[in-house]
Design a protein around this motif. Structure first.
Motif, PDB file in Angstrom:
ATOM      1  N   GLU A 161       0.749  -1.215  -0.042  1.00  0.00           N
ATOM      2  CA  GLU A 161       0.026  -0.077  -0.031  1.00  0.00           C
ATOM      3  C   GLU A 161       0.853   1.349   0.153  1.00  0.00           C
ATOM      4  O   GLU A 161       2.055   1.357   0.291  1.00  0.00           O
ATOM      5  CB  GLU A 161      -1.014   0.167   1.229  1.00  0.00           C
ATOM      6  N   ARG A 162       0.240   2.308  -0.315  1.00  0.00           N
ATOM      7  CA  ARG A 162       1.137   3.789  -0.484  1.00  0.00           C
ATOM      8  C   ARG A 162       1.259   4.192   1.047  1.00  0.00           C
ATOM      9  O   ARG A 162      -0.036   3.858   1.528  1.00  0.00           O
ATOM     10  CB  ARG A 162       0.295   4.758  -1.263  1.00  0.00           C
ATOM     11  N   GLU A 163       2.292   4.516   1.405  1.00  0.00           N
ATOM     12  CA  GLU A 163       2.755   4.742   2.543  1.00  0.00           C
ATOM     13  C   GLU A 163       3.165   6.273   2.879  1.00  0.00           C
ATOM     14  O   GLU A 163       4.077   6.629   2.199  1.00  0.00           O
ATOM     15  CB  GLU A 163       3.459   3.981   3.440  1.00  0.00           C
ATOM     16  N   PHE A 164       2.906   6.882   3.949  1.00  0.00           N
ATOM     17  CA  PHE A 164       3.476   8.052   4.426  1.00  0.00           C
ATOM     18  C   PHE A 164       4.941   8.149   4.460  1.00  0.00           C
ATOM     19  O   PHE A 164       5.586   7.244   5.138  1.00  0.00           O
ATOM     20  CB  PHE A 164       2.893   8.620   5.591  1.00  0.00           C
ATOM     21  N   VAL A 165       5.698   9.186   3.837  1.00  0.00           N
ATOM     22  CA  VAL A 165       6.927   9.315   4.108  1.00  0.00           C
ATOM     23  C   VAL A 165       7.340  10.462   5.165  1.00  0.00           C
ATOM     24  O   VAL A 165       7.949  10.466   6.105  1.00  0.00           O
ATOM     25  CB  VAL A 165       7.739   9.295   2.758  1.00  0.00           C
ATOM     26  N   ALA A 166       6.874  11.699   4.683  1.00  0.00           N
ATOM     27  CA  ALA A 166       7.092  13.172   5.168  1.00  0.00           C
ATOM     28  C   ALA A 166       6.051  14.217   4.851  1.00  0.00           C
ATOM     29  O   ALA A 166       5.555  13.899   3.653  1.00  0.00           O
ATOM     30  CB  ALA A 166       8.603  13.618   4.825  1.00  0.00           C
ATOM     31  N   ALA A 167       6.032  15.129   5.712  1.00  0.00           N
ATOM     32  CA  ALA A 167       5.055  16.113   5.392  1.00  0.00           C
ATOM     33  C   ALA A 167       5.449  17.451   5.958  1.00  0.00           C
ATOM     34  O   ALA A 167       6.240  17.238   7.089  1.00  0.00           O
ATOM     35  CB  ALA A 167       3.559  15.810   5.850  1.00  0.00           C
TER      36      ALA A 167
END
Length: 121
Positions: free
Chosen positions: A44-50
């Motif tokens: 699945e698409r996953e969070f890296v940074a924001a």
């Protein structure tokens, strides 16, 4: 409306570095939280940074803390992801996104087309 175009992906050896860029068009770029996500094959698409619109709030996934750095230049409508000490498990398509949230893909309204990052061992 915001259009996003990523660049800077490529093939790199483990331990190497890459810098991804995301160029945005649209007058309201500076009002959005900008995020980077990634999706590996079969996952699945996953969070890296924001980073918040002001740059005052920055978030990282635990897996990239200390190795990746997100930054933005609102004058240039561009957000960056500096990736150091890359590992084979970082191999994925990286996407930038603009939205109002932080870690959930559903909180982002606008997405780029993605750029491939491949890290060889």
């Amino acid at each position: 409306q915001v259009q996003l175009v990523e660049s800077g992906g490529g093939l790199v050896q483990a331990g190497g570095s890459l810098r991804l860029s995301c160029a945005a068009s649209g007058r309201t770029f500076s009002s959005y939280t900008m995020g980077w996500f990634r999706q590996a094959p079969g996952k699945e698409r996953e969070f890296v940074a924001a980073m918040s619109w002001s740059g005052g709030s920055i978030y990282y996934a635990d897996s990239v803390k200390g190795r990746f750095t997100i930054s933005r230049d609102n004058a240039k409508n561009t957000v960056y992801l500096q990736m150091n000490s890359l590992k084979p498990e970082d191999t994925a398509i990286f996407y930038c996104a603009a939205g109002r949230g932080v870690v959930r893909t559903t909180e982002y309204a606008y997405w780029g087309q993605g750029t491939q990052v491949t890290v060889s061992s």
